[in-house]
Design an enzyme around this catalytic site. Structure first.
Site, PDB file in Angstrom:
ATOM      1  CG  PHE A  13     -20.225  22.350  -5.210  1.00 20.26           C
ATOM      2  CD1 PHE A  13     -20.441  22.009  -3.887  1.00 20.26           C
ATOM      3  CD2 PHE A  13     -20.439  21.381  -6.183  1.00 20.26           C
ATOM      4  CE1 PHE A  13     -20.851  20.745  -3.532  1.00 20.26           C
ATOM      5  CE2 PHE A  13     -20.834  20.100  -5.834  1.00 20.26           C
ATOM      6  CZ  PHE A  13     -21.043  19.786  -4.504  1.00 20.26           C
ATOM      7  CB  CYS A  14     -18.879  26.383  -1.336  1.00 24.73           C
ATOM      8  SG  CYS A  14     -18.636  26.763   0.404  1.00 24.73           S
ATOM      9  N   PRO A  15     -17.319  23.624  -0.077  1.00 21.07           N
ATOM     10  CG  PRO A  15     -16.517  22.766   1.963  1.00 21.07           C
ATOM     11  CD  PRO A  15     -17.609  22.585   0.927  1.00 21.07           C
ATOM     12  N   GLY A  16     -15.109  23.008  -1.717  1.00 14.46           N
ATOM     13  CA  GLY A  16     -14.058  22.290  -2.450  1.00 14.46           C
ATOM     14  C   GLY A  16     -12.820  23.132  -2.735  1.00 14.46           C
ATOM     15  CG  ASP A  40     -18.447  28.120  -5.389  1.00 18.13           C
ATOM     16  OD1 ASP A  40     -19.654  28.343  -5.582  1.00 18.13           O
ATOM     17  OD2 ASP A  40     -17.947  28.009  -4.266  1.00 18.13           O
TER      18      ASP A  40
END
Lengths: 76, 131
Positions: A13-16, A40
């Site tokens: 998920f953000c910011p992954g 995501d």
């Protein structure tokens, strides 16, 4: 034409997904194309925004079965 | 080339949600070309010691949901901020003294202790975020 380099960030998920892209871009050559796979939706919006801000070329986004494919070219 | 935006982040909470949000702001800001400085103090600092240690507790339902998801944790994001975006992450010198943390006890991407006077001087004119 060289194949796109796939960065599979599905499940993160953000910011992954953005961080995975940046880590990989660092070792890429100018002109190389990349495609980030992300489940995501926020990252599908955020990554083009980042590309615009830092100046890499955004080639487009498409969604397939809940996975966003974000394509880009390293320009510098 | 336009001057980089400057972002100063003060992290004092030891809660998972606040650590995660601080790490998100630091990492995305740093990799977007902003000059990021992070100041770790109070309950936050012990969550930056090396090794596994006790993980930060969730303060609400969102944090509990976060614990079940796969994604980059706050340590990984702060490390990315430092290594990919050159963010400067410093422990507060007072907190280092109170906790008795030695040079080598903190994550390797955490820089030398910084006093509040210096941090405030560096933060002058920057965006300041507090978590």
């Amino acid at each position: 034409m060289a194949e796109r380099i796939i960065i599979d960030a599905r499940g993160s998920f953000c910011p992954g997904p953005l961080m995975e892209l940046i880590a990989r871009l660092k070792y890429g050559a100018v002109g190389e194309e990349f495609e980030v796979l992300s489940s995501d939706k926020g990252s599908a919006n955020d990554i083009p925004e980042w590309l615009h801000k830092v100046g890499h070329e955004f080639l487009g986004t498409r969604e397939e079965a809940g996975v966003w494919h974000i394509a880009l070219r390293k320009t510098k | 080339m336009p001057m980089a935006n400057r972002i100063s982040i003060v992290v004092v909470s030891g809660s998972l949600e606040r650590l995660q949000m601080a790490a998100m702001v630091a990492s995305v800001g740093a990799v977007s070309g902003d000059e990021v400085t992070v100041f770790l103090s109070m309950n936050a600092l012990r969550h930056f010691t090396r090794g596994t240690g006790e993980p930060p507790a969730a303060e609400g339902p969102f944090g509990r949901s976060l614990q079940e998801k796969k994604g980059p944790g706050y340590r990984q994001l702060f490390q990315s901020a430092a290594e990919l975006g050159d963010a400067k992450i410093h422990p507060c010198s007072m907190a280092v003294d109170v906790l008795g943390v030695g040079p080598g006890d903190l994550e390797p991407w955490v820089r030398e202790p910084l006093g509040l006077t210096r941090f405030l001087s560096d933060a002058h004119g920057a965006q300041v975020w507090t978590f």
